[in-house]
Motif scaffolding. Structure first.
Motif, PDB file in Angstrom:
ATOM      1  N   MET A  88      -8.549   5.653 -12.257  1.00  0.00           N
ATOM      2  CA  MET A  88      -8.265   4.425 -11.521  1.00  0.00           C
ATOM      3  C   MET A  88      -7.890   4.773 -10.091  1.00  0.00           C
ATOM      4  N   PRO A  89      -8.343   3.972  -9.146  1.00  0.00           N
ATOM      5  CA  PRO A  89      -8.021   4.247  -7.751  1.00  0.00           C
ATOM      6  C   PRO A  89      -6.550   3.950  -7.445  1.00  0.00           C
ATOM      7  N   THR A  90      -6.015   4.665  -6.485  1.00  0.00           N
ATOM      8  CA  THR A  90      -4.642   4.436  -6.032  1.00  0.00           C
ATOM      9  C   THR A  90      -4.662   3.525  -4.817  1.00  0.00           C
ATOM     10  N   THR A  91      -3.483   3.018  -4.451  1.00  0.00           N
ATOM     11  CA  THR A  91      -3.398   2.192  -3.244  1.00  0.00           C
ATOM     12  C   THR A  91      -3.815   2.992  -2.016  1.00  0.00           C
ATOM     13  N   ASP A  92      -3.434   4.269  -1.968  1.00  0.00           N
ATOM     14  CA  ASP A  92      -3.811   5.111  -0.823  1.00  0.00           C
ATOM     15  C   ASP A  92      -5.320   5.306  -0.746  1.00  0.00           C
ATOM     16  N   GLU A  93      -5.969   5.487  -1.897  1.00  0.00           N
ATOM     17  CA  GLU A  93      -7.426   5.661  -1.908  1.00  0.00           C
ATOM     18  C   GLU A  93      -8.131   4.387  -1.455  1.00  0.00           C
ATOM     19  N   ILE A  94      -7.668   3.246  -1.926  1.00  0.00           N
ATOM     20  CA  ILE A  94      -8.273   1.973  -1.528  1.00  0.00           C
ATOM     21  C   ILE A  94      -8.117   1.783  -0.027  1.00  0.00           C
ATOM     22  N   LYS A  95      -6.925   2.045   0.490  1.00  0.00           N
ATOM     23  CA  LYS A  95      -6.675   1.931   1.939  1.00  0.00           C
ATOM     24  C   LYS A  95      -7.623   2.844   2.714  1.00  0.00           C
ATOM     25  N   ARG A  96      -7.719   4.096   2.291  1.00  0.00           N
ATOM     26  CA  ARG A  96      -8.556   5.075   2.984  1.00  0.00           C
ATOM     27  C   ARG A  96     -10.022   4.645   2.980  1.00  0.00           C
ATOM     28  N   ARG A  97     -10.494   4.149   1.856  1.00  0.00           N
ATOM     29  CA  ARG A  97     -11.900   3.750   1.756  1.00  0.00           C
ATOM     30  C   ARG A  97     -12.212   2.536   2.626  1.00  0.00           C
ATOM     31  N   ILE A  98     -11.315   1.575   2.665  1.00  0.00           N
ATOM     32  CA  ILE A  98     -11.527   0.399   3.519  1.00  0.00           C
ATOM     33  C   ILE A  98     -11.557   0.825   4.986  1.00  0.00           C
ATOM     34  N   THR A 108      -7.381  -1.625   9.976  1.00  0.00           N
ATOM     35  CA  THR A 108      -6.157  -1.187   9.328  1.00  0.00           C
ATOM     36  C   THR A 108      -6.034  -1.969   8.025  1.00  0.00           C
ATOM     37  N   ALA A 109      -5.559  -1.291   7.006  1.00  0.00           N
ATOM     38  CA  ALA A 109      -5.408  -1.937   5.706  1.00  0.00           C
ATOM     39  C   ALA A 109      -4.037  -1.617   5.141  1.00  0.00           C
ATOM     40  N   GLU A 110      -3.410  -2.630   4.579  1.00  0.00           N
ATOM     41  CA  GLU A 110      -2.172  -2.461   3.823  1.00  0.00           C
ATOM     42  C   GLU A 110      -2.510  -2.857   2.393  1.00  0.00           C
ATOM     43  N   VAL A 111      -2.274  -1.966   1.457  1.00  0.00           N
ATOM     44  CA  VAL A 111      -2.664  -2.204   0.067  1.00  0.00           C
ATOM     45  C   VAL A 111      -1.442  -2.019  -0.824  1.00  0.00           C
ATOM     46  N   GLU A 112      -1.283  -2.930  -1.784  1.00  0.00           N
ATOM     47  CA  GLU A 112      -0.201  -2.790  -2.758  1.00  0.00           C
ATOM     48  C   GLU A 112      -0.748  -3.025  -4.166  1.00  0.00           C
ATOM     49  N   ASP A 113      -0.139  -2.352  -5.109  1.00  0.00           N
ATOM     50  CA  ASP A 113      -0.449  -2.537  -6.524  1.00  0.00           C
ATOM     51  C   ASP A 113       0.296  -3.800  -6.943  1.00  0.00           C
ATOM     52  N   TRP A 114      -0.421  -4.859  -7.129  1.00  0.00           N
ATOM     53  CA  TRP A 114       0.151  -6.188  -7.295  1.00  0.00           C
ATOM     54  C   TRP A 114       0.978  -6.312  -8.574  1.00  0.00           C
ATOM     55  N   THR A 115       0.514  -5.708  -9.667  1.00  0.00           N
ATOM     56  CA  THR A 115       1.200  -5.884 -10.940  1.00  0.00           C
ATOM     57  C   THR A 115       1.858  -4.606 -11.450  1.00  0.00           C
ATOM     58  N   GLY A 116       1.608  -3.488 -10.773  1.00  0.00           N
ATOM     59  CA  GLY A 116       2.158  -2.213 -11.213  1.00  0.00           C
ATOM     60  C   GLY A 116       1.324  -1.516 -12.266  1.00  0.00           C
ATOM     61  N   GLY A 117       0.207  -2.131 -12.659  1.00  0.00           N
ATOM     62  CA  GLY A 117      -0.630  -1.559 -13.707  1.00  0.00           C
ATOM     63  C   GLY A 117      -1.780  -0.705 -13.201  1.00  0.00           C
ATOM     64  N   GLY A 118      -1.970  -0.641 -11.875  1.00  0.00           N
ATOM     65  CA  GLY A 118      -3.013   0.199 -11.316  1.00  0.00           C
ATOM     66  C   GLY A 118      -4.404  -0.390 -11.339  1.00  0.00           C
ATOM     67  N   ASP A 119      -4.526  -1.707 -11.605  1.00  0.00           N
ATOM     68  CA  ASP A 119      -5.864  -2.301 -11.577  1.00  0.00           C
ATOM     69  C   ASP A 119      -5.917  -3.660 -10.876  1.00  0.00           C
ATOM     70  N   HIS A 120      -4.777  -4.193 -10.471  1.00  0.00           N
ATOM     71  CA  HIS A 120      -4.705  -5.443  -9.705  1.00  0.00           C
ATOM     72  C   HIS A 120      -4.066  -5.122  -8.354  1.00  0.00           C
ATOM     73  N   PHE A 121      -4.835  -5.323  -7.297  1.00  0.00           N
ATOM     74  CA  PHE A 121      -4.369  -4.947  -5.963  1.00  0.00           C
ATOM     75  C   PHE A 121      -4.387  -6.140  -5.022  1.00  0.00           C
ATOM     76  N   ARG A 122      -3.552  -6.030  -4.003  1.00  0.00           N
ATOM     77  CA  ARG A 122      -3.519  -7.025  -2.921  1.00  0.00           C
ATOM     78  C   ARG A 122      -3.629  -6.231  -1.633  1.00  0.00           C
ATOM     79  N   ALA A 123      -4.525  -6.684  -0.732  1.00  0.00           N
ATOM     80  CA  ALA A 123      -4.734  -5.969   0.526  1.00  0.00           C
ATOM     81  C   ALA A 123      -4.793  -6.941   1.694  1.00  0.00           C
ATOM     82  N   THR A 124      -4.212  -6.504   2.807  1.00  0.00           N
ATOM     83  CA  THR A 124      -4.354  -7.198   4.080  1.00  0.00           C
ATOM     84  C   THR A 124      -5.156  -6.265   4.977  1.00  0.00           C
ATOM     85  N   VAL A 125      -6.282  -6.767   5.472  1.00  0.00           N
ATOM     86  CA  VAL A 125      -7.180  -5.951   6.280  1.00  0.00           C
ATOM     87  C   VAL A 125      -7.387  -6.627   7.632  1.00  0.00           C
ATOM     88  N   VAL A 126      -7.150  -5.861   8.698  1.00  0.00           N
ATOM     89  CA  VAL A 126      -7.359  -6.338  10.062  1.00  0.00           C
ATOM     90  C   VAL A 126      -8.473  -5.490  10.653  1.00  0.00           C
TER      91      VAL A 126
END
Length: 78
Positions: A1-11, A19-37
């Motif tokens: 499963m991808p990490t928040t850091d990996e998702i940020k780096r790929r975006i 710039t991307a800010e990514v958080e693990d929304w539920t703590g389970g490692g498969d639901h994420f929330r991202a703000t991308v500028v």
């Protein structure tokens, strides 16, 4: 499963000058929330902006990345 850091780096790698800010929304490692500028969003509809980001992950959306909630915006002009 991808990490928040990996998702940020790929975006940020796929959308130059973004710039991307990514958080693990539920703590389970498969639901994420991202703000991308990104200047790449300039002139695009919100749907088109989100597609640019979702295209970075292809079939991972709905799979390893079960959900990715997005907030997108163009950088403020100085």
């Amino acid at each position: 499963m991808p990490t928040t850091d990996e998702i940020k780096r790929r975006i940020e790698a796929a959308l130059p000058e973004s710039t991307a800010e990514v958080e693990d929304w539920t703590g389970g490692g498969d639901h994420f929330r991202a703000t991308v500028v990104s200047p790449a969003f300039d002139g695009l509809t919100r749907i088109a902006q989100h597609r640019l980001v979702y295209d970075v992950f292809g079939t991972e959306i709905g799979g390893a990345i079960h959900a990715l909630s997005l907030t997108t915006r163009v950088p403020e002009q100085a």
